[in-house]
Scaffold this motif. Structure first.
Motif, PDB file in Angstrom:
ATOM      1  N   GLU A 155      11.265   0.306  -0.200  1.00 24.66           N
ATOM      2  CA  GLU A 155      10.975   1.524  -0.959  1.00 24.66           C
ATOM      3  C   GLU A 155       9.531   1.626  -1.453  1.00 24.66           C
ATOM      4  OE1 GLU A 155      15.052   3.123  -2.670  1.00 24.66           O
ATOM      5  OE2 GLU A 155      14.326   1.488  -3.946  1.00 24.66           O
ATOM      6  N   ARG A 156       8.625   0.719  -0.992  1.00 23.38           N
ATOM      7  CA  ARG A 156       7.272   0.840  -1.541  1.00 23.38           C
ATOM      8  C   ARG A 156       6.138   0.324  -0.667  1.00 23.38           C
ATOM      9  NH1 ARG A 156      10.263  -3.249  -3.630  1.00 23.38           N
ATOM     10  NH2 ARG A 156       9.339  -5.080  -4.638  1.00 23.38           N
ATOM     11  N   MET A 157       6.384  -0.162   0.539  1.00 21.09           N
ATOM     12  CA  MET A 157       5.292  -0.630   1.392  1.00 21.09           C
ATOM     13  C   MET A 157       4.911   0.426   2.415  1.00 21.09           C
ATOM     14  SD  MET A 157       4.928  -4.025   3.862  1.00 21.09           S
ATOM     15  CE  MET A 157       4.715  -5.250   2.574  1.00 21.09           C
ATOM     16  N   LYS A 158       3.602   0.546   2.672  1.00 14.01           N
ATOM     17  CA  LYS A 158       3.120   1.421   3.727  1.00 14.01           C
ATOM     18  C   LYS A 158       3.682   0.977   5.075  1.00 14.01           C
ATOM     19  CE  LYS A 158      -1.426   2.632   1.781  1.00 14.01           C
ATOM     20  NZ  LYS A 158      -2.896   2.526   2.016  1.00 14.01           N
ATOM     21  N   PHE A 159       3.942   1.937   5.959  1.00 12.11           N
ATOM     22  CA  PHE A 159       4.456   1.586   7.281  1.00 12.11           C
ATOM     23  C   PHE A 159       3.412   0.825   8.092  1.00 12.11           C
ATOM     24  CE2 PHE A 159       5.834   2.659  11.695  1.00 12.11           C
ATOM     25  CZ  PHE A 159       7.058   2.004  11.647  1.00 12.11           C
ATOM     26  N   ILE A 161      -4.872 -10.175   3.070  1.00  8.24           N
ATOM     27  CA  ILE A 161      -5.622  -9.594   4.187  1.00  8.24           C
ATOM     28  C   ILE A 161      -5.167  -8.157   4.450  1.00  8.24           C
ATOM     29  CG2 ILE A 161      -5.947  -9.719   6.691  1.00  8.24           C
ATOM     30  CD1 ILE A 161      -5.844 -12.821   6.341  1.00  8.24           C
ATOM     31  N   ILE A 162      -3.864  -7.937   4.470  1.00  8.18           N
ATOM     32  CA  ILE A 162      -3.334  -6.592   4.724  1.00  8.18           C
ATOM     33  C   ILE A 162      -3.753  -5.633   3.621  1.00  8.18           C
ATOM     34  CG2 ILE A 162      -1.224  -5.225   4.912  1.00  8.18           C
ATOM     35  CD1 ILE A 162       0.087  -7.731   6.158  1.00  8.18           C
ATOM     36  N   ASP A 163      -3.676  -6.092   2.381  1.00  7.05           N
ATOM     37  CA  ASP A 163      -4.056  -5.233   1.260  1.00  7.05           C
ATOM     38  C   ASP A 163      -5.524  -4.831   1.349  1.00  7.05           C
ATOM     39  OD1 ASP A 163      -3.353  -3.827  -1.046  1.00  7.05           O
ATOM     40  OD2 ASP A 163      -4.065  -5.430  -2.365  1.00  7.05           O
ATOM     41  N   TYR A 164      -6.334  -5.737   1.849  1.00  7.65           N
ATOM     42  CA  TYR A 164      -7.773  -5.456   1.994  1.00  7.65           C
ATOM     43  C   TYR A 164      -8.037  -4.478   3.141  1.00  7.65           C
ATOM     44  CZ  TYR A 164     -12.767  -6.228   2.819  1.00  7.65           C
ATOM     45  OH  TYR A 164     -14.112  -6.056   3.001  1.00  7.65           O
ATOM     46  N   ILE A 165      -7.284  -4.643   4.236  1.00 10.19           N
ATOM     47  CA  ILE A 165      -7.536  -3.831   5.439  1.00 10.19           C
ATOM     48  C   ILE A 165      -6.991  -2.415   5.305  1.00 10.19           C
ATOM     49  CG2 ILE A 165      -7.051  -3.606   7.904  1.00 10.19           C
ATOM     50  CD1 ILE A 165      -6.943  -6.652   8.060  1.00 10.19           C
ATOM     51  N   VAL A 166      -5.710  -2.271   5.005  1.00 10.94           N
ATOM     52  CA  VAL A 166      -5.083  -0.941   4.998  1.00 10.94           C
ATOM     53  C   VAL A 166      -4.448  -0.584   3.655  1.00 10.94           C
ATOM     54  CG1 VAL A 166      -4.629  -0.992   7.480  1.00 10.94           C
ATOM     55  CG2 VAL A 166      -2.868  -1.802   5.891  1.00 10.94           C
ATOM     56  N   GLY A 167      -4.389  -1.528   2.739  1.00 10.48           N
ATOM     57  CA  GLY A 167      -3.658  -1.292   1.494  1.00 10.48           C
ATOM     58  C   GLY A 167      -2.189  -1.584   1.702  1.00 10.48           C
ATOM     59  N   LEU A 168      -1.571  -2.182   0.707  1.00  6.90           N
ATOM     60  CA  LEU A 168      -0.193  -2.652   0.851  1.00  6.90           C
ATOM     61  C   LEU A 168       0.827  -1.588   0.464  1.00  6.90           C
ATOM     62  CD1 LEU A 168       1.062  -5.416   1.658  1.00  6.90           C
ATOM     63  CD2 LEU A 168       1.258  -5.913  -0.790  1.00  6.90           C
ATOM     64  N   ARG A 169       0.506  -0.856  -0.575  1.00  4.63           N
ATOM     65  CA  ARG A 169       1.534  -0.048  -1.224  1.00  4.63           C
ATOM     66  C   ARG A 169       1.255   1.447  -1.081  1.00  4.63           C
ATOM     67  NH1 ARG A 169       4.730  -1.586  -6.635  1.00  4.63           N
ATOM     68  NH2 ARG A 169       5.787   0.398  -6.969  1.00  4.63           N
ATOM     69  N   ILE A 170       2.324   2.221  -0.989  1.00  6.19           N
ATOM     70  CA  ILE A 170       2.225   3.673  -0.968  1.00  6.19           C
ATOM     71  C   ILE A 170       1.756   4.183  -2.334  1.00  6.19           C
ATOM     72  CG2 ILE A 170       3.974   3.973   0.817  1.00  6.19           C
ATOM     73  CD1 ILE A 170       5.997   4.527  -1.408  1.00  6.19           C
ATOM     74  N   THR A 171       1.341   5.440  -2.381  1.00  9.85           N
ATOM     75  CA  THR A 171       0.905   6.028  -3.650  1.00  9.85           C
ATOM     76  C   THR A 171       2.114   6.320  -4.541  1.00  9.85           C
ATOM     77  OG1 THR A 171       1.062   8.309  -2.859  1.00  9.85           O
ATOM     78  CG2 THR A 171      -1.023   7.122  -2.452  1.00  9.85           C
ATOM     79  N   GLU A 172       1.847   6.536  -5.809  1.00 12.23           N
ATOM     80  CA  GLU A 172       2.931   6.854  -6.747  1.00 12.23           C
ATOM     81  C   GLU A 172       3.642   8.133  -6.353  1.00 12.23           C
ATOM     82  OE1 GLU A 172       3.428   7.908 -11.497  1.00 12.23           O
ATOM     83  OE2 GLU A 172       1.894   6.446 -10.875  1.00 12.23           O
ATOM     84  N   GLU A 173       2.874   9.131  -5.891  1.00 13.39           N
ATOM     85  CA  GLU A 173       3.472  10.395  -5.468  1.00 13.39           C
ATOM     86  C   GLU A 173       4.394  10.199  -4.263  1.00 13.39           C
ATOM     87  OE1 GLU A 173       0.032  10.980  -7.899  1.00 13.39           O
ATOM     88  OE2 GLU A 173       0.214   9.909  -5.998  1.00 13.39           O
ATOM     89  N   ASP A 191      11.018   8.378   3.336  1.00 13.35           N
ATOM     90  CA  ASP A 191      11.516   9.106   4.508  1.00 13.35           C
ATOM     91  C   ASP A 191      10.681  10.361   4.762  1.00 13.35           C
ATOM     92  OD1 ASP A 191      13.432   7.187   4.581  1.00 13.35           O
ATOM     93  OD2 ASP A 191      15.129   8.505   4.130  1.00 13.35           O
ATOM     94  N   VAL A 192      10.436  11.120   3.727  1.00 12.69           N
ATOM     95  CA  VAL A 192       9.664  12.359   3.862  1.00 12.69           C
ATOM     96  C   VAL A 192       8.171  12.068   3.890  1.00 12.69           C
ATOM     97  CG1 VAL A 192       9.028  14.510   2.710  1.00 12.69           C
ATOM     98  CG2 VAL A 192      11.429  13.842   2.856  1.00 12.69           C
ATOM     99  N   SER A 193       7.702  11.233   2.945  1.00 10.31           N
ATOM    100  CA  SER A 193       6.251  11.064   2.787  1.00 10.31           C
ATOM    101  C   SER A 193       5.613  10.290   3.942  1.00 10.31           C
ATOM    102  CB  SER A 193       5.948  10.362   1.456  1.00 10.31           C
ATOM    103  OG  SER A 193       6.505   9.059   1.420  1.00 10.31           O
ATOM    104  N   LEU A 194       6.336   9.344   4.534  1.00  7.95           N
ATOM    105  CA  LEU A 194       5.766   8.558   5.629  1.00  7.95           C
ATOM    106  C   LEU A 194       6.247   8.983   7.003  1.00  7.95           C
ATOM    107  CD1 LEU A 194       5.766   4.891   4.244  1.00  7.95           C
ATOM    108  CD2 LEU A 194       4.069   6.691   3.942  1.00  7.95           C
TER     109      LEU A 194
END
Length: 405
Positions: free
Chosen positions: A120-124, A375-387, A394-397
Motif C-alpha cells: 500500500e505504499r511503495m512505488k511500482f 540505493i533505490i530510494d536515491y535513484i527513483v524514490g521508495l515511497r508514493i506521495t501522500e496524495e 490501483d488508481v494512482s499508479l
C-alpha cells in the motif's frame, strides 16, 4: 537414467509451486484495502515474469552452478548453457532442465513474499528494481550457501524445502523494508482493515495446496520420502491452524477466519525446512508451537513501531526461524538417511549448525537489503506521495480499480 515416474511427479510439483505465487497474490489481496487490491496482486504476478528472466540469464547459474569459495556459483550455466534434458548434478532420475524449472518457482515466490511488508505504499518502479536487486544479491547467494554446494550446506545445515533460503531470508528483508519505508498514513490511529477475507481464505487454500509441491517435490522423486514430506506438511499446517485459532480465542475472546488462515500458513512455513527429515508426531509439535508463537509475534510490530502491513515478519520470519531450529531438534536419520539426527535423537551439534544458518541468513539479508533500499530510494524514490496513498495505488499508479460498484 531418466525415470518417467519421477519426472511426471516433478512436473506436477513444479506447476503446484508456480500456482502458489498467484495464491499469495490473492492471500495478500484480501488483506489490503480495496483501493490497493490490484497493486498487491500485480506485484505477485509480475514477479513470475521478472524472476523467470533473471533465472534463465544468470540466476540459476549463480545459485546452483559450480561453486566459488562456498559463497556463489559461477557463470558456467548462464543462459542455461549445459543445462539440458539429461540428468544433472542434483538428480539422476529427472532432466536437469526440470530441476532448474522447479527451483525457479522457489526463486519467484521469495521476493513476492516481501511485498506484504511494504504493501500500500511503495512505488511500482521501486518494487521492480527491488525485486531485481534483492533476487540477485540476496536470494541467489543464500540459495547457493544452502542448496548449491555452498558453505552452509557443507557445514551440514538442513533445509529440506526453504525455511532458511526462503522464509528467514524474506522475513529479515521484510523487517528492513518495513522500517525504512515508514508507516502507512493513519497506521496506529485509524482502523486499517482487510477488505475481503473471503479472497484471503481462497489464497490460503491455494498456498496450502501448492505447498505439497513445495515440500514433497523437494524430495526430487516420487517415493517414500515424498510421501512423508506430504504428510508432515499436512499435519503441521492443520495443527498450526488449530493452535493459532485456540490462542486467539483464549487471549482475544473470539476465533477468526483470518486466524485459521494465518495459523495454517505458520504451520506450513515452520515445517518447510523439516518436512523430509521429521516424522508425523514431530510435525504436529512443530505446527502446534508455530501457530502459538507466530500468533503472539503479531504484537511485535505494535511494540517496536514498524508497519509490517501483512505480517510477513511474524509468519515467515518467526515461523522460519522456529522451523529451522526445530529441524535441529526433531530431525531423524530413520526418516531420511541422507540427513542428520537432531538434538532429541542424540546429536546436539545439529541444533548449533541450524542456529548458525539462521544467524547467517538474517545478518546477510538484513545488511544487503539495507543497502538495496538506500540505493533505490536515491535513484527513483521508495515511497508514493501522500496524495497517491490516499487515493490508492490501483488508481494512482495503474489507472485501474478492483471493483466497480
Amino acid at each position: 537414467m531418466i525415470n518417467s515416474g519421477d519426472t511426471a511427479f516433478m512436473l506436477v510439483s513444479t506447476m503446484l509451486v508456480m500456482f502458489m505465487t498467484p495464491g499469495l497474490g490473492l492471500f495478500y489481496g484480501g488483506l489490503v484495502r480495496s483501493k490497493n487490491v490490484l497493486s498487491i496482486i500485480l506485484q505477485s504476478f509480475i514477479s513470475l515474469g521478472i524472476v523467470s528472466i533473471i533465472w534463465i540469464f544468470y540466476g540459476y547459474s549463480l545459485a546452483f552452478g559450480p561453486d566459488i569459495h562456498g559463497f556463489i556459483g559461477n557463470f558456467d550455466w548462464a543462459c542455461l548453457n549445459g543445462v539440458g534434458l539429461t540428468p544433472g548434478r542434483y538428480s539422476d532420475s529427472i532432466p536437469h532442465l526440470l530441476f532448474c524449472a522447479f527451483q525457479l518457482m522457489f526463486a519467484i515466490i521469495t521476493p513476492a513474499l516481501i511485498t506484504g511488508a511494504y504493501a500500500e505504499r511503495m512505488k511500482f518502479s521501486a518494487f521492480i528494481i527491488f525485486t531485481v536487486l534483492w533476487t540477485t544479491f540476496v536470494y541467489l547467494p543464500v540459495c547457493h550457501w544452502v542448496w548449491g554446494g555452498g558453505w552452509l550446506g557443507k557445514l551440514g545445515a538442513l533445509d529440506f524445502a526453504g525455511g532458511t533460503v526462503i522464509h528467514i531470508n524474506s522475513g529479515a528483508a521484510a523487517l528492513v523494508v518495513a522500517f525504512m519505508i515508514g508507516k502507512r498514513k493513519g497506521w496506529g490511529k485509524d482502523a486499517i482493515m482487510p477488505h475481503n477475507l473471503t479472497m484471503t481464505l481462497l489464497g490460503a487454500g491455494i498456498l496450502w495446496f501448492g505447498w505439497f509441491g513445495f515440500n514433497a517435490g523437494s524430495s526430487l522423486s516420487a517415493g517414500g520420502l515424498a510421501t512423508m514430506a506430504l504428510l508432515t506438511t499436512q499435519l503441521s499446517a492443520g495443527t498450526g491452524a488449530v493452535s493459532w485459532i485456540a490462542a486467539e480465542w483464549i487471549y482475544h475472546g473470539k476465533p477468526t477466519t483470518l486466524g485459521v488462515a494465518s495459523g495454517a500458513l505458520a504451520g506450513l512455513v515452520a515445517i518447510t525446512p523439516a518436512a523430509g527429515f521429521v516424522g508425523p508426531v514431530s510435525a504436529i509439535l512443530i505446527g502446534l508451537i508455530a501457530g502459538i508463537i507466530c500468533c503472539f509475534a503479531m504484537s511485535l510490530k505494535t511494540k517496536f513501531g514498524y508497519d509490517d502491513a501483512l505480517d510477513v515478519v511474524a509468519v515467515h520470519g518467526i515461523g522460519g526461524i522456529w522451523g529451522a531450529l526445530a529441524t535441529g531438534l526433531f530431525a531423524s536419520k530413520a526418516i531420511n538417511p541422507a540427513g542428520f539426527d537432531g538434538l532429541f535423537y542424540g546429536n546436539p551439534k545439529q541444533l548449533l549448525i541450524q542456529a548458525i544458518g539462521v544467524i547467517a541468513a538474517i545478518a546477510y539479508s538484513t545488511i544487503v537489503t539495507i543497502f538495496i533500499v538506500k540505493i533505490i530510494d536515491y535513484i527513483v524514490g521508495l515511497r508514493i506521495t501522500e496524495e497517491e496513498e490516499i487515493q490508492g495505488l490501483d488508481v494512482s499508479l495503474h489507472n485501474e480499480v478492483g471493483y466497480t460498484m
